[in-house]
Write an enzyme that holds these catalytic residues in place. Structure first.
Site, PDB file in Angstrom:
ATOM      1  N   HIS A 149       3.370  -3.824   6.291  1.00  0.00           N
ATOM      2  CA  HIS A 149       2.320  -2.782   6.177  1.00  0.00           C
ATOM      3  C   HIS A 149       2.128  -1.664   7.117  1.00  0.00           C
ATOM      4  CE1 HIS A 149      -0.527  -4.539   2.772  1.00  0.00           C
ATOM      5  NE2 HIS A 149       0.475  -5.558   3.111  1.00  0.00           N
ATOM      6  N   HIS A 161     -28.700 -46.896 -10.635  1.00  0.00           N
ATOM      7  CA  HIS A 161     -29.708 -47.836 -11.186  1.00  0.00           C
ATOM      8  C   HIS A 161     -30.192 -47.321 -12.393  1.00  0.00           C
ATOM      9  CE1 HIS A 161     -29.841 -51.034  -8.001  1.00  0.00           C
ATOM     10  NE2 HIS A 161     -29.213 -50.081  -7.363  1.00  0.00           N
ATOM     11  N   GLU A 192       1.498   3.432   3.011  1.00  0.00           N
ATOM     12  CA  GLU A 192       1.971   2.635   4.159  1.00  0.00           C
ATOM     13  C   GLU A 192       3.662   2.411   4.200  1.00  0.00           C
ATOM     14  OE1 GLU A 192      -0.114  -0.704   4.824  1.00  0.00           O
ATOM     15  OE2 GLU A 192      -2.038   0.286   4.682  1.00  0.00           O
ATOM     16  N   GLU A 232       1.992  -5.726  10.520  1.00  0.00           N
ATOM     17  CA  GLU A 232       1.662  -3.991  10.532  1.00  0.00           C
ATOM     18  C   GLU A 232       2.600  -3.385  11.635  1.00  0.00           C
ATOM     19  OE1 GLU A 232      -0.862  -2.676   8.885  1.00  0.00           O
ATOM     20  OE2 GLU A 232      -1.861  -4.652   8.175  1.00  0.00           O
ATOM     21  N   GLU A 285     -32.034 -43.414  -9.763  1.00  0.00           N
ATOM     22  CA  GLU A 285     -32.557 -44.294 -11.035  1.00  0.00           C
ATOM     23  C   GLU A 285     -32.443 -43.084 -11.947  1.00  0.00           C
ATOM     24  OE1 GLU A 285     -33.758 -47.221 -11.154  1.00  0.00           O
ATOM     25  OE2 GLU A 285     -33.803 -47.685  -8.807  1.00  0.00           O
ATOM     26  N   HIS A 290       0.968  -1.423  -0.209  1.00  0.00           N
ATOM     27  CA  HIS A 290      -0.073  -0.034   0.024  1.00  0.00           C
ATOM     28  C   HIS A 290       1.008   1.330   0.078  1.00  0.00           C
ATOM     29  CE1 HIS A 290      -3.189  -2.908   1.847  1.00  0.00           C
ATOM     30  NE2 HIS A 290      -3.299  -2.685   0.687  1.00  0.00           N
ATOM     31  N   HIS A 307     -27.527 -53.992 -10.631  1.00  0.00           N
ATOM     32  CA  HIS A 307     -28.209 -54.960 -11.586  1.00  0.00           C
ATOM     33  C   HIS A 307     -27.634 -54.712 -12.804  1.00  0.00           C
ATOM     34  CE1 HIS A 307     -31.590 -54.000  -8.635  1.00  0.00           C
ATOM     35  NE2 HIS A 307     -31.096 -55.082  -8.408  1.00  0.00           N
TER      36      HIS A 307
END
Length: 1369
Positions: free
Chosen positions: A225, A661, A118, A318, A752, A115, A554
């Site tokens: 920062h 299924h 800063e 910071e 199904e 930043h 099945h």
């Protein structure tokens, strides 16, 4: 002429102007060069920092260039990119020989001024550069740091913003925070939850840093920062993006906290936790650190990107309350931060470091994943095969994994304080990847919704996340269009051979994320294949849920089979390319079984709409009616496909599943039936969850969600939202989905997929398109609800099989072997309780949201424990190193896959191909003593009727020597000669133990700490009579006298009708003389484990313990724990829960060896029936050994649990023969040395100790399923009681009684003396009045004689009056 003159004048003026212009340029350029030279000279001369001014971009550039020129041997200045306004992003590299890359130095970076307003960060990093360079060679600490570390310092990531900011602006109101495009650079990185929508052209600073991070593979970083004073660590945001108050924990949370504290503790203001900033005067931070998201939510932050995508751990620092303070404060800020900045760099050297090389050529391997067990965050190796894994002190299991190579795991890696431990890996190639294939680094794949572009350098491949620009892209790096997932290209029906080849093909092409295995075979011996897809597919990773899809149950319902093959292709092809797939694969272990009924499929017919051909398996049983049922007894024999799936489901901690299924279009959820067997809604405890899961699928399939599945076939059928309760549709007893829910932790639904069971191949693309999103969306549901870990609060160890209970839902789940759990729940607030044997339950309230899983960890406290987790009731001596090693081994083998790994590590050639007769058995046993004389001893227990020896083989590190402190375990077999499988299994077991002694550390330790006795054949005569391949024959069951030996063990002579058989007598003496702790007997004719008693008894005080011991064996057997005891060949059918039953329930009888061992040997014995066939063919022995190997080893582990100790008096002398009573029931006795050992089920138990002449001792003990027995010392006091009363009271009472007797005697003497005086006086009066008393004396004399006669010769004819008179006289 005038015209000519004017022309000349004009020409002259033009030339003069040009000359003037040239002269100006020359002067200007010369002046510029002069100024630049003076500036450079001035900068070079400024060697003393004043700490009282800010450096703008021009001054910063000049300073850095001059420092690089002054210290070329340790400094190199470069730019990683440019800002929006074209300013260079300078980076100073500080290390020995900074112009070359050399292995062995971890890379560290500081980034400041992200930043722009800063500014303290910018200045202190400038000062740090000067400090490191100037102190090099002067201060040993700095010299060593620079020589051993590759340090990169970027003072300003946002130089444009700095130029805009104003000195003295503490709150940033004058601008400069963002870059020149007004973009906040710390909100512009790819985010794990939100992704990113930032145009890369708007944040060239971010794109430059991303490329830099990916290229360098930094190990540790700090992002500086301003605005307060605190150290913040990942994660910076959470899935909920709540503004503040949500602790978003990373996998390395403890490590991040430590690193943050390193900076904070060296900062005089930060460590107070009270920055006292004017904007928030009351804000405090414990220890001066905070979790980022808990402080406030930051999406798109740089520190999270470093951790998730860059191999690098970064924290945000910071430094000051005022963002751009007056320059006069800079010296103070440098003083505050100098030590912290240096101390933090030094932490790049903690943990583990090393190299990964190829085994054959020794070449370095790049992009190898380094995984630490229990920490789901991997990193990858660099260009020299080097890695640096920061870790806190402790013990770790570390694995190196690379595509095309056999992974390598090193266990118990010790990480100490200070410098990193060195751990190198050498990987062996197993698969050569095809030319042109790309290895994907799983730990570096961004989990976002944007594409990944691979950028290749000469030595390594890295990945950079980019986002397409909205406009035309003229940047040199071309960006692709938005990604579209790769779809399956071929759609066809796959028969078994085609499916098998398809699976092998994808397993070969994608070995780093796939694992193909078979869980069993069908009736016709086809493999039941399962493809596992995950970033670490071969093992369960702690915290990662297990998911499964099962298709083609099945055989003629084929859509599910084909969709799952499509899904395998889709997941493999899109991994590392599609963000959704990559995230699912990285965070889920996905199991896909395309066909559960391959036999049925082979006879089914394409085009079959509603038929039945191929529905059932080859034995013509419906597999979805073949599972144990809660309401109905399933009498059909359990099919091999069913058994394989049941075993598979119990082998992994599955969380969610779907069974695919065909024949309709709906999602069906439990329960499938009820007690009445009628069609109505059968609600499960988790009905709301199941409805949610079902809708998650149906809502992504528009035809299904419509609710009218098959209007042509069933015009009246309607399912609201495309879902239905199973029993409300129609009842299905023996269904798989209910068994999943009731017997495992897994929630399963049945889907199904269409009205036509076997559609034409040309219709398959339509099915894929209809279900693709639904398949993925359902898979996402495994990540809802709550998850976490249950661990011991004292030592942090995982607690397996802990119970997780949600208040109001009568369905609990249990933790996996590594203590992790997953509990699916719909959004809401819940009271959740974790409980485990030996621990105090803990309840936590948790709020579940709809968009992410909630983390809820439980830390349980042991019952009756002190600060060290030990029982406070008894004296527990300090453990020796050997005891600690044993306890560690028992725990390791009792949790997770410890036993399974032991089985794999002790693989021996399987020589079980034939049965041995009596002579060969004797020779085999003698061969043990010849080949392994130091650990074996052979004992003759006696002889059979036909004079065959009953042998016992002892295996111990000191065979034949008494070691009373060690537990003794007895393995016996062959009590019935017609069931010889146990004999062969025990001989193979003895072989495994002996061959691995001294080679395998676990086996060696178990033998050193245990006395093992193996009796392979109690009934050798019966064995000689038995016939192979006779599964039900009784020939050989008895001994030569026709006696079933398991009915001949009677301890009381009054119970015995005839004399004991010689085999029985030999075993009885053996049992009575050895003080065994545990006995395991192998028999045949069923598949179940039984526990005492065989005789019918009403109650058993220790039934819980006995049942537990049997269950340990059954749970380590791949089939037995399923409870399917159906043996059609002998008429035994039915299901026994967990494969364990009381012996008398199975078949009660008197005189069993098991009962004798309990009553007279004080030793629990379980009987294991190894299979339905009594005497199976010899070729089946290998399979039977594989099934029982782990279970037999589990008994060697289990014999070290429970409670053990010794009993002494106050002088330390052992008390032999003391009685130890367990739970007011079972008794054990102390042996030589005062030792005792009792096996107990996990839980709290009461112990009472008795011995003649000593006071009774009572205490409680806690037994845990994963821990070795605690050693307790019971110290007896002398018994000072007499007749149960205190000795002092008895003595005082005796003294008082004696005193009373003396006084009484004196009184009697006085009375007698007085009476004598009266008699004398009477005789004197008699002489004076003889005549007067003659009659009285005569009467008195007669009365005396009468009294004597009356007492000596009682005459029963006397009258009552005479008797009364005599008594009175």
């Amino acid at each position: 002429m005038v015209r000519i003159w004017r022309h000349l004048s004009t020409t002259l003026e033009l030339r003069v102007s040009l000359f003037a212009l040239l002269l100006f340029l020359v002067v200007s350029l010369g002046d510029a060069r002069l100024r630049r030279t003076r500036s450079a000279n001035t900068t070079t001369e400024e060697t003393v920092e004043t700490y009282d001014k800010y450096y703008n971009y021009v001054h910063l550039t000049g300073l850095l260039q001059s420092l690089a020129q002054k210290y070329p041997h340790i400094a190199n200045l470069s730019s990683v990119g440019r800002s929006v306004q074209g300013r260079e992003l300078w980076v100073m590299r500080i290390t020995e020989d900074p112009n070359t890359d050399k292995p062995g130095k971890p890379k560290f970076k500081y980034v400041g001024n992200m930043h722009g307003d800063e500014t303290v960060s910018r200045q202190v990093l400038i000062y740090l550069v000067e400090y490191l360079l100037s102190k090099y060679g002067e201060e040993p600490r700095i010299t060593e740091l620079v020589n051993s570390t590759d340090i990169y310092i970027m003072p300003s990531m946002n130089p444009d913003g700095f130029e805009k900011s104003s000195e003295g602006d503490c709150r940033g109101v004058n601008g400069g925070r963002s870059n020149a495009n007004n973009m906040d650079l710390n909100r512009s990185f790819p985010d794990q939850y939100k992704g990113t929508t930032v145009d890369p052209e708007s944040v060239p600073e971010v794109m430059a840093v991303i490329r830099w991070i990916q290229e360098k593979k930094f190990v540790l970083s700090g992002n500086l920062h301003g605005g307060t004073v605190v150290a913040s660590y990942p994660f910076d945001d959470s899935a909920s993006h709540q503004e503040q108050g949500i602790y978003s924990q990373s996998e390395d949370d403890s490590l991040f906290r430590y690193l943050a504290r390193v900076y904070s503790e060296n900062h005089p203001v930060m460590k107070t936790g009270e920055p006292s900033c004017p904007d928030d005067i009351g804000e405090t931070f414990k220890d001066g650190i905070t979790n980022g998201a808990e402080w406030y939510d930051v999406s798109g932050g740089m520190q999270d990107y470093n951790y998730l995508h860059g191999n690098c751990l970064e924290i945000t620092l910071e430094l000051s309350c005022c963002k751009h303070p007056p320059a006069a404060e800079l010296h103070k800020e440098w003083d505050l931060n100098r030590e912290s900045l240096v101390a933090y760099i030094e932490k790049v050297h903690i943990g583990v470091r090393g190299y990964v090389k190829e085994a054959i050529s020794g070449a370095a391997l790049t992009n190898v994943s380094i995984m630490v067990a229990g920490i789901r965050h991997n990193l990858t190796t660099g260009s020299y095969g080097e890695y640096y894994r920061l870790l806190l002190p402790g013990t770790y299991n570390i694995t190196a994994v690379a595509s095309g190579y056999t992974s390598m795991t090193v266990s118990n890696v010790q990480v100490l304080e200070g410098k990193a431990s060195e751990l190198n890996f050498t990987l062996t190639p197993v698969v050569r990847e095809a030319t042109g294939s790309t290895s994907v680094t799983t730990s570096a794949v961004p989990q976002t919704s944007h594409p990944i572009i691979s950028t290749t350098s000469p030595s390594s491949t890295t990945q950079t996340l980019v986002v397409p620009s909205k406009g035309n892209n003229t940047n040199s790096t071309a960006l692709p269009p938005l990604h579209q997932p790769i779809q399956p290209q071929q759609f066809r029906h796959h028969n078994y051979a085609d499916m098998e080849l398809f699976l092998r093909k994808y397993n070969s092409e994608f070995p780093s994320i796939t694992y193909l295995h078979s869980i069993g075979r069908s009736v016709e011996e086809r493999e039941l294949y399962v493809m596992v897809i995950s970033n670490n597919p071969t093992v369960h990773e702690h915290g990662e849920p297990e998911f499964k899809y099962v298709g083609n149950m099945h055989g003629n319902e084929v859509v599910g089979r084909e969709l799952l093959l499509n899904l395998i292709e889709y997941l493999c092809r899109n991994y590392g390319v599609d963000p959704e797939v990559t995230q699912l694969v990285n965070n889920t272990r996905i199991h896909i079984m395309p066909s559960m009924n391959p036999d049925g499929y082979e006879i089914a017919t394409e085009g079959d709409e509603q038929g039945y051909q191929g529905r059932n398996n080859s034995n013509n049983f419906d597999l979805n009616r073949n599972f144990p049922d809660q309401f109905t007894t399933i009498t059909d024999p359990r099919q091999p496909e069913t058994i394989a799936v049941m075993n598979w489901l119990k082998s992994s901690p599955f969380v969610l599943s779907a069974n695919l299924h065909g024949g309709s279009l709906v999602v069906n959820y439990p329960f499938d039936d009820d007690k009445e067997g009628t069609v109505h809604y059968s609600r499960s405890p988790d009905d709301e969850v199941f409805q949610h899961l079902a809708r998650a699928y149906s809502q992504e399939n528009s035809l299904m969600h419509n609710g009218h599945p098959c209007p042509d076939l069933y015009p009246e059928e309607y399912f609201q939202d495309g879902i239905t309760n199973g029993a409300y549709w129609y009842t299905v007893p023996g269904g798989m989905q209910d068994w999943n829910y009731l017997n495992t932790n897994c929630f399963e639904v049945t889907i199904e997929l269409g009205c036509v069971k076997y559609p034409r191949a040309k219709e398959l693309p339509t099915y894929w398109e209809q279900n693709r999103r639904a398949l993925l969306q359902f898979l996402h549901q495994v990540h809802i609800g709550v998850k976490g870990t249950v661990s011991d609060i004292e030592d942090g160890t995982a607690i397996p099989n802990a119970t997780i209970h949600v208040q109001g839902i009568e369905h609990s789940i249990t933790t996996a072997q590594t203590g992790d759990y997953w509990r699916l729940l719909v959004p809401g607030t819940y009271s959740i309780t974790a409980s485990a044997h030996g621990y105090v339950p803990v309840t936590i309230y948790a709020t579940v949201s709809k968009d992410h899983v909630e983390m809820v960890d439980f830390r349980l406290t042991r019952l009756h424990s002190d600060g060290n987790g030990q029982s406070t009731n008894g004296l527990i001596p300090k453990q020796t190193p050997s005891e600690k090693e044993l306890h560690s081994l028992i725990r390791e083998l009792s949790v997770g896959q410890g036993l399974e790994q032991l089985v794999k590590s002790t693989a021996t050639e399987n020589n079980l191909r034939r049965y041995r007769g009596s002579k060969e058995l004797s020779s085999s046993l003698r061969s043990f003593t010849l080949n392994f004389p130091k650990i074996t001893s052979l004992h003759s227990l006696g002889q059979s009727v036909e004079f065959r020896t009953v042998w016992a083989l002892e295996i111990s590190n000191k065979p034949g020597e008494a070691e009373p402190s060690e537990p003794k375990i007895r393995f016996v077999a062959g009590i019935h000669g017609n069931a010889p499988v146990g004999t062969e299994l025990l001989l193979e077991f003895a072989t495994l133990l002996c061959i691995n002694y001294g080679k395998n550390p676990a086996i060696t330790k178990l033998i050193n700490e245990t006395r093992i006795f193996i009796v392979p054949s109690i009934n050798p005569d019966g064995r000689e009579q038995a016939i192979e391949k006779q599964c039900t024959s009784t020939r050989g069951l008895t001994n030569s006298n026709g006696k079933d030996l398991d009915t001949d063990f009677f301890g009381n002579a009054s119970q015995r009708v005839v004399e004991a058989q010689p085999e029985t007598r030999a075993m009885m003496n053996f049992i009575l003389n050895q003080d065994f702790t545990l006995s395991v007997a192998l028999d045949g004719g069923s598949l179940v484990a039984t526990y005492p008693y065989d005789r019918p008894v009403q109650t058993i005080e220790t039934e819980g313990t006995l049942k537990y011991l049997a269950s340990v064996y059954a749970n380590n057997h791949p089939k037995m724990h399923l409870g399917d005891t159906g043996c059609p060949n002998n008429g035994q059918v039915g299901n026994v829960p967990d494969g364990v039953v009381k012996a008398a329930v199975r078949q009660s009888h008197m005189g069993s060896m098991k009962d004798f061992s309990m009553d007279f040997g004080h030793c629990p014995e379980i009987t294991v029936y190894t299979g339905c066939c009594l005497f199976p063919p010899a070729e089946e022995l290998g399979t039977l050994w594989d099934e029982n190997k782990q279970a037999l080893l589990s008994m060697l582990v289990e014999v070290h649990k429970g409670v053990r100790g010794m009993v002494t008096d106050k002088s330390g002398k052992p008390v032999v023969g003391a009685i130890i009573v367990l739970n007011e029931g079972v008794r054990v006795f102390t042996s030589e040395g005062g030792y005792f050992h009792a096996l107990l089920a996990p839980g709290t138990h009461n112990i009472e100790a008795f011995a003649d002449g000593y006071q009774q001792h009572r205490q409680k003990v806690e037994v845990l399923s994963s821990e070795a027995a605690k050693f307790i010392v019971i110290v007896f006091d002398m018994d000072n009681s007499i007749l149960g009363l205190p000795r002092q009271l008895v003595v005082a009472s005796a003294a008082a009684s004696m005193t009373a007797l003396v006084v009484t005697a004196c009184i009697i003497w006085c009375v007698c003396a007085a009476k004598s005086n009266r008699q004398k006086d009477g005789f004197h009066r008699l002489r004076q009045h003889r005549e007067e008393y003659d009659d009285e004396i005569r009467l008195a004399s007669m009365g005396s004689k009468k009294s004597l006669l009356a007492h000596e010769f009682q005459d029963e004819s006397e009258s009552d009056e005479e008797t009364l008179y005599a008594n009175k006289i």
